[in-house]
Write a protein that holds these residues in place. Sequence first.
Motif, mmCIF file in Angstrom:
data_model
loop_
_atom_site.group_PDB
_atom_site.id
_atom_site.type_symbol
_atom_site.label_atom_id
_atom_site.label_comp_id
_atom_site.label_asym_id
_atom_site.label_seq_id
_atom_site.Cartn_x
_atom_site.Cartn_y
_atom_site.Cartn_z
ATOM 1 N N ASP A 163 44.868 -13.669 -2.005
ATOM 2 C CA ASP A 163 44.808 -12.300 -1.503
ATOM 3 C C ASP A 163 45.799 -11.390 -2.204
ATOM 4 O O ASP A 163 46.801 -11.832 -2.769
ATOM 5 C CB ASP A 163 45.143 -12.278 -0.006
ATOM 6 N N ALA A 219 49.632 -15.734 -2.442
ATOM 7 C CA ALA A 219 49.004 -14.449 -2.760
ATOM 8 C C ALA A 219 49.045 -14.177 -4.261
ATOM 9 O O ALA A 219 49.842 -14.750 -4.997
ATOM 10 C CB ALA A 219 49.706 -13.317 -2.004
ATOM 11 N N SER A 240 52.633 -13.878 2.347
ATOM 12 C CA SER A 240 52.392 -13.808 0.904
ATOM 13 C C SER A 240 52.310 -15.166 0.218
ATOM 14 O O SER A 240 52.087 -15.222 -0.995
ATOM 15 C CB SER A 240 53.500 -12.986 0.238
ATOM 16 N N LEU A 266 55.826 -10.084 5.871
ATOM 17 C CA LEU A 266 55.289 -10.012 4.510
ATOM 18 C C LEU A 266 55.547 -11.302 3.734
ATOM 19 O O LEU A 266 54.664 -11.811 3.038
ATOM 20 C CB LEU A 266 55.907 -8.833 3.769
ATOM 21 N N VAL A 294 62.022 -8.279 0.463
ATOM 22 C CA VAL A 294 60.825 -8.803 -0.198
ATOM 23 C C VAL A 294 61.076 -8.987 -1.688
ATOM 24 O O VAL A 294 60.704 -10.011 -2.278
ATOM 25 C CB VAL A 294 59.619 -7.875 0.054
ATOM 26 N N VAL A 321 51.972 -8.867 -3.931
ATOM 27 C CA VAL A 321 52.439 -8.191 -2.723
ATOM 28 C C VAL A 321 52.671 -6.724 -3.067
ATOM 29 O O VAL A 321 53.289 -6.410 -4.093
ATOM 30 C CB VAL A 321 53.740 -8.817 -2.193
ATOM 31 N N SER A 342 60.567 -12.836 -2.471
ATOM 32 C CA SER A 342 59.160 -13.151 -2.740
ATOM 33 C C SER A 342 59.045 -14.050 -3.965
ATOM 34 O O SER A 342 59.729 -13.849 -4.975
ATOM 35 C CB SER A 342 58.356 -11.866 -2.973
ATOM 36 N N VAL A 351 48.367 -8.801 -0.790
ATOM 37 C CA VAL A 351 48.993 -8.553 0.508
ATOM 38 C C VAL A 351 49.701 -7.207 0.465
ATOM 39 O O VAL A 351 50.501 -6.949 -0.448
ATOM 40 C CB VAL A 351 50.004 -9.671 0.858
ATOM 41 N N ARG A 384 44.927 -8.452 2.484
ATOM 42 C CA ARG A 384 45.550 -8.733 3.783
ATOM 43 C C ARG A 384 46.558 -7.628 4.073
ATOM 44 O O ARG A 384 47.559 -7.489 3.369
ATOM 45 C CB ARG A 384 46.231 -10.098 3.789
ATOM 46 N N VAL A 439 55.649 -8.539 -7.029
ATOM 47 C CA VAL A 439 55.728 -7.484 -6.011
ATOM 48 C C VAL A 439 55.584 -6.124 -6.679
ATOM 49 O O VAL A 439 56.309 -5.817 -7.636
ATOM 50 C CB VAL A 439 57.075 -7.537 -5.253
#
Length: 291
Positions: A152, A252, A249, A245, A277, A255, A281, A154, A182, A285
């Motif tokens: 996805d 994913a 994620s 988040l 994030v 993001v 992450s 996100v 998402r 991002v």
Amino acid sequence: MTTRHVLAGLDGSPQSETAAMWAAAEAQRLGAPLRLLHVWPWLNGENADRAEPGDLRPAALDALARVADRIRLAHPELSVETAVRPDDPVDGLVAEARGQEMLVLGSRGLGGFAGLLVGSVSLAVAARATVPTVLVREAGPLPRASTAAVGDVVVGMDSGEPGEAVLEFAFAEAERRGAGLRAVHGWDPAPAWAFGGVMPPPVDIPGQEGTKAALLSQHLTRQLANYPGVAVVEDVRLGGGAKALLDASAGAELVVIGRRERRHHIGMLLGPVAHAVLHHSTVPVAVVPHL
């Protein structure tokens, strides 16, 4: 009409080279040319006849050429340019990015030639750039060239003020990848204070969650009309925005978070959720500025 590039900042580190390969795949999807850029103060001008002592321009051009050759082998139909700019890294990258499709950086540069794009630089650029800025970790997944089933996209959302530019960017990225979207909204009920300390909030949590979900759905519906082929999952959960988040994620492709544009550079330009994030992450991002 001025051509809009996907711009990738390089510093010679493995992280920035991974970001350049990510940017190449993104440029191919967009049908846009790719520009590889190195920014550092100690570079001679573009028309310098010879290198001077301490000049890093020849090394920068050689490094950019090697990365460009790798990209052309992987994407022979992609137009790839290289450029250097003698400037402060943050100021130069922000200036070069204006009017481009997006800027892509390695999120944890560890030195390279002259130490460009260390964490503080990439964070400062993401806080000031006027175009979407994608930070890519070396260990993060690279985007796939096909439109087969993928992870996805996100997007983090504020149910009250989601930022239409953020949503539009996320929907467009999902459509180009053939991926689902998402939409995540994390929230915590406000605590109540009493003589004995913090008390559980006297609120109707299911009712509040339902209200937030309805607002989220309303904002998403406006974009769905423009991207009817994108499958959307609405994800409202307790736990706060950053945790929601990061939890959502895993696996994913990308993001997407928003950053409100400000007219001055005083104080924090990236909010606490964006900071968390970006630091934690494990997937790329995208920071999208919005009004």
